[in-house]
Write a protein that holds these residues in place. Structure first.
Motif, PDB file in Angstrom:
ATOM      1  N   SER A  62       0.807  -1.021  -0.142  1.00  0.00           N
ATOM      2  CA  SER A  62       0.247  -0.163   0.092  1.00  0.00           C
ATOM      3  C   SER A  62       0.949   1.235  -0.014  1.00  0.00           C
ATOM      4  CB  SER A  62      -0.776  -0.039   1.212  1.00  0.00           C
ATOM      5  OG  SER A  62      -1.518   1.213   1.302  1.00  0.00           O
ATOM      6  N   HIS A  63       0.525   2.304  -0.877  1.00  0.00           N
ATOM      7  CA  HIS A  63       1.303   3.492  -0.944  1.00  0.00           C
ATOM      8  C   HIS A  63       0.484   4.363  -0.259  1.00  0.00           C
ATOM      9  CE1 HIS A  63       4.537   5.801  -2.922  1.00  0.00           C
ATOM     10  NE2 HIS A  63       3.684   6.669  -3.112  1.00  0.00           N
ATOM     11  N   THR A  65      -0.146   5.577   3.712  1.00  0.00           N
ATOM     12  CA  THR A  65      -0.126   5.498   5.049  1.00  0.00           C
ATOM     13  C   THR A  65      -1.321   5.423   5.783  1.00  0.00           C
ATOM     14  OG1 THR A  65       0.582   7.728   5.262  1.00  0.00           O
ATOM     15  CG2 THR A  65       2.370   6.705   4.628  1.00  0.00           C
ATOM     16  N   SER A  66      -1.373   5.236   7.123  1.00  0.00           N
ATOM     17  CA  SER A  66      -2.561   5.354   7.825  1.00  0.00           C
ATOM     18  C   SER A  66      -2.832   6.776   8.052  1.00  0.00           C
ATOM     19  CB  SER A  66      -2.359   4.516   9.364  1.00  0.00           C
ATOM     20  OG  SER A  66      -1.079   4.786  10.009  1.00  0.00           O
ATOM     21  N   ARG A  69      -4.493   8.049   5.003  1.00  0.00           N
ATOM     22  CA  ARG A  69      -5.900   7.202   4.799  1.00  0.00           C
ATOM     23  C   ARG A  69      -6.833   8.170   5.676  1.00  0.00           C
ATOM     24  NH1 ARG A  69      -7.965   2.517   3.054  1.00  0.00           N
ATOM     25  NH2 ARG A  69      -5.955   1.923   2.729  1.00  0.00           N
ATOM     26  N   ASN A  87      -7.498   3.309  -1.568  1.00  0.00           N
ATOM     27  CA  ASN A  87      -6.722   2.189  -1.867  1.00  0.00           C
ATOM     28  C   ASN A  87      -5.743   2.407  -3.161  1.00  0.00           C
ATOM     29  OD1 ASN A  87      -7.353   0.809  -4.807  1.00  0.00           O
ATOM     30  ND2 ASN A  87      -9.203   1.972  -3.942  1.00  0.00           N
ATOM     31  N   ILE A  89      -2.046   0.016  -4.513  1.00  0.00           N
ATOM     32  CA  ILE A  89      -1.116  -0.782  -4.144  1.00  0.00           C
ATOM     33  C   ILE A  89      -0.194  -0.349  -5.246  1.00  0.00           C
ATOM     34  CG2 ILE A  89      -0.420  -3.180  -4.412  1.00  0.00           C
ATOM     35  CD1 ILE A  89      -2.431  -2.455  -2.002  1.00  0.00           C
ATOM     36  N   ARG A  90       1.459  -0.340  -4.788  1.00  0.00           N
ATOM     37  CA  ARG A  90       2.288   0.092  -5.719  1.00  0.00           C
ATOM     38  C   ARG A  90       3.492  -0.909  -5.569  1.00  0.00           C
ATOM     39  NH1 ARG A  90       3.714   5.378  -7.468  1.00  0.00           N
ATOM     40  NH2 ARG A  90       5.952   5.948  -7.311  1.00  0.00           N
ATOM     41  N   GLN A 100       8.699  -1.001   2.063  1.00  0.00           N
ATOM     42  CA  GLN A 100       8.769  -1.583   0.860  1.00  0.00           C
ATOM     43  C   GLN A 100       9.422  -2.564   0.671  1.00  0.00           C
ATOM     44  OE1 GLN A 100       9.750   1.661  -1.523  1.00  0.00           O
ATOM     45  NE2 GLN A 100      10.117   0.536  -3.278  1.00  0.00           N
ATOM     46  N   ASN A 142       1.156   0.790 -10.336  1.00  0.00           N
ATOM     47  CA  ASN A 142       0.217   1.392  -9.661  1.00  0.00           C
ATOM     48  C   ASN A 142      -1.122   0.602  -9.997  1.00  0.00           C
ATOM     49  OD1 ASN A 142       1.980   3.366  -8.132  1.00  0.00           O
ATOM     50  ND2 ASN A 142       1.633   4.407 -10.043  1.00  0.00           N
ATOM     51  N   ARG A 144      -5.231   0.672  -8.686  1.00  0.00           N
ATOM     52  CA  ARG A 144      -6.080   1.465  -7.946  1.00  0.00           C
ATOM     53  C   ARG A 144      -7.527   0.834  -8.310  1.00  0.00           C
ATOM     54  NH1 ARG A 144      -2.914   5.317  -9.842  1.00  0.00           N
ATOM     55  NH2 ARG A 144      -1.791   6.840  -8.232  1.00  0.00           N
TER      56      ARG A 144
END
Length: 272
Positions: A62-63, A65-66, A69, A87, A89-90, A100, A142, A144
């Motif tokens: 996940s690119h 961070t909390s 988000r 969302n 993903i990278r 990473q 990437n 999404r």
């Protein structure tokens, strides 16, 4: 295939306006912007997608961070969504985040083309050959989903090289070039930016159709930030009297369509 000019628009001056305009060839050249439709065919795209899905399984993370988000979710409270589809993903060989797992092909001066999956290596060779570019310095993937394509305005690192090539594979979307960059572009009213763009009447929309390639060089690479708007919901469009294509309504009834939609030039040209 349409002329690249028809795939690039200067955005309308406001959410309720439809006064977008096309850029001419001289303007595209001055920006250093090229759009190549159907750069890969359907068979090639399928092979590339399968290869990249495995890359994401092996190296994706996940690119978002909390902390990001939480910010993104606060900036989406105006949307009538049952759930928040934040969302991204990278997978990349570029060193970015501590957690990473870097891809084996590396980055920059240490990029190793022979470590790319063969299908992706072939794609890189095609880009170099057809666009007359130098050696690859970066390959980043990437992913999404659900129409959440948000990408805040930014410039890619200079170490990426003088040319940035973007290929969209699984859906159409809109890439926007804007003079507004971070940090202001991230903290401004995202609801308004989604409806009007970051700089109404000045931003430049590029329709990134599935399997097509966008080439950024010159000022489109080094001066203008590239981005993707947060998107608008179906009810926001309906409130303005704007309908999505009927096929999209049918898909939405089956919960298959995106929850968010971008637009091309103005809200009156939504992208399902």
């Amino acid at each position: 295939a349409r002329n690249a000019v028809s795939l690039v628009r200067r955005v309308a001056s406001g959410a309720r306006r439809d006064d977008w305009s096309e850029l001419n060839v001289d303007q595209l050249s001055a920006l250093g912007l090229r759009v190549l439709e159907n750069f890969v065919n359907a068979k090639e795209a399928s092979e590339i997608e399968n290869s990249l899905r495995q890359v994401l399984i092996d190296y994706g993370a996940s690119h978002i961070t909390s902390e990001q988000r939480k910010v993104y979710e606060r900036q989406m409270v105006h949307l009538d969504l049952q759930d928040t589809p934040v969302n991204m993903i990278r997978a990349t060989g570029r060193p970015e985040k501590e957690y990473q797992k870097q891809c084996p092909w590396g980055y920059g001066d240490n990029f190793k083309s022979d470590q790319l999956p063969s299908v992706i290596q072939k794609l890189g060779d095609a880009i170099q050959s057809r666009l007359h570019l130098g050696a690859l310095r970066d390959v980043t993937v990437n992913q999404r989903k659900y129409g959440f394509f948000r990408l805040d305005p930014h410039l890619d690192p200079l170490d990426d090289g003088e040319n940035v090539c973007i290929i969209g594979l699984c859906s159409d979307t809109v890439l926007t070039l804007t003079s507004l960059g971070p940090p202001l572009s991230t903290i401004i009213d995202q609801r308004l930016a989604a409806l009007e763009s970051w700089v109404p009447g000045e931003d430049i929309d590029i329709l990134s159709q599935r399997n097509s390639l966008i080439h950024l060089q010159g000022s489109s690479r080094t001066t203008l930030n590239h981005a993707i708007r947060l998107g608008v919901s179906q009810s926001q469009l309906a409130a303005l009297g704007i309908d999505l294509p009927l096929s999209s309504f049918a898909e939405q009834q089956q919960d298959l369509s995106p929850k968010l939609h971008d637009w091309f030039g103005s809200l009156f040209s939504p992208i399902p």
